[in-house]
Design a protein around this motif. Structure first.
Motif, PDB file in Angstrom:
ATOM      1  N   VAL A  29       0.829  -1.212   0.000  1.00 39.37           N
ATOM      2  CA  VAL A  29       0.000   0.000   0.000  1.00 39.37           C
ATOM      3  C   VAL A  29       0.863   1.262   0.000  1.00 39.37           C
ATOM      4  CG1 VAL A  29      -1.704   1.329   1.313  1.00 39.37           C
ATOM      5  CG2 VAL A  29      -2.084  -1.109   0.884  1.00 39.37           C
ATOM      6  N   VAL A  39      -5.551   4.752  -2.863  1.00 38.44           N
ATOM      7  CA  VAL A  39      -6.031   3.576  -2.135  1.00 38.44           C
ATOM      8  C   VAL A  39      -7.111   4.066  -1.177  1.00 38.44           C
ATOM      9  CG1 VAL A  39      -5.424   1.702  -0.558  1.00 38.44           C
ATOM     10  CG2 VAL A  39      -3.807   2.414  -2.345  1.00 38.44           C
ATOM     11  N   TYR A  42      -8.511  -0.868   2.394  1.00 43.00           N
ATOM     12  CA  TYR A  42      -7.982  -2.224   2.229  1.00 43.00           C
ATOM     13  C   TYR A  42      -8.056  -2.916   3.576  1.00 43.00           C
ATOM     14  CZ  TYR A  42      -3.754  -0.510   4.493  1.00 43.00           C
ATOM     15  OH  TYR A  42      -2.869   0.033   5.400  1.00 43.00           O
ATOM     16  N   LEU A  54      -9.150  -4.717  -1.465  1.00 40.53           N
ATOM     17  CA  LEU A  54      -8.361  -3.540  -1.822  1.00 40.53           C
ATOM     18  C   LEU A  54      -9.240  -2.715  -2.755  1.00 40.53           C
ATOM     19  CD1 LEU A  54      -5.699  -1.875  -2.106  1.00 40.53           C
ATOM     20  CD2 LEU A  54      -5.105  -3.412  -4.008  1.00 40.53           C
ATOM     21  N   ARG A  56      -9.369   0.856  -4.910  1.00 38.42           N
ATOM     22  CA  ARG A  56      -8.611   1.992  -5.436  1.00 38.42           C
ATOM     23  C   ARG A  56      -9.527   2.833  -6.309  1.00 38.42           C
ATOM     24  NH1 ARG A  56      -3.456  -1.522  -7.468  1.00 38.42           N
ATOM     25  NH2 ARG A  56      -5.127  -2.919  -8.043  1.00 38.42           N
TER      26      ARG A  56
END
Length: 114
Positions: A29, A39, A42, A54, A56
């Motif tokens: 990360v 990000v 997560y 995760l 994004r």
């Protein structure tokens, strides 16, 4: 402006969750963020012990493809945390969705990852 989020869900091999999380949190990360990827959240999934997520956010599909190609093609990734993560993964699934900036802010706030 709406953004494209990628939700990546991993099913991990038995007994690898803690090692996977450590590699994500401590190495992957920070690298993703250093390379300009947003990000959103997560971590371990609430519903199953062997799943991980995760999320994004990107401005467009083209931005997603360009940033990921640069990142996953880099020697920093290949020679870095790649094997520590890939070795833990049984399967994974990607889903792309367009969402509002408010939805992204809510995901950040409700899921508590920094």
């Amino acid at each position: 402006m709406n953004r494209l989020i990628e939700i990546r869900t991993y099913r991990l091999k038995p007994g690898t969750l803690d090692a996977f999380h450590a590699a994500m949190h401590e190495r992957a990360v920070p690298m993703l963020r250093d390379k300009g990827m947003d990000v959103v959240t997560y971590g371990k999934s609430d519903h199953e012990e062997a799943t991980y997520h995760l999320v994004r956010a990107y401005d467009s599909r083209e931005a997603l493809e360009a940033r990921q190609a640069a990142f996953y093609g880099s020697s920093e990734w290949r020679d870095g945390p790649r094997s520590a993560l890939v070795d833990c993964i049984d399967t994974y699934l990607n889903t792309l969705l367009w969402v509002s900036p408010e939805a992204i802010d809510s995901m950040r706030a409700l899921n508590g990852t920094s």
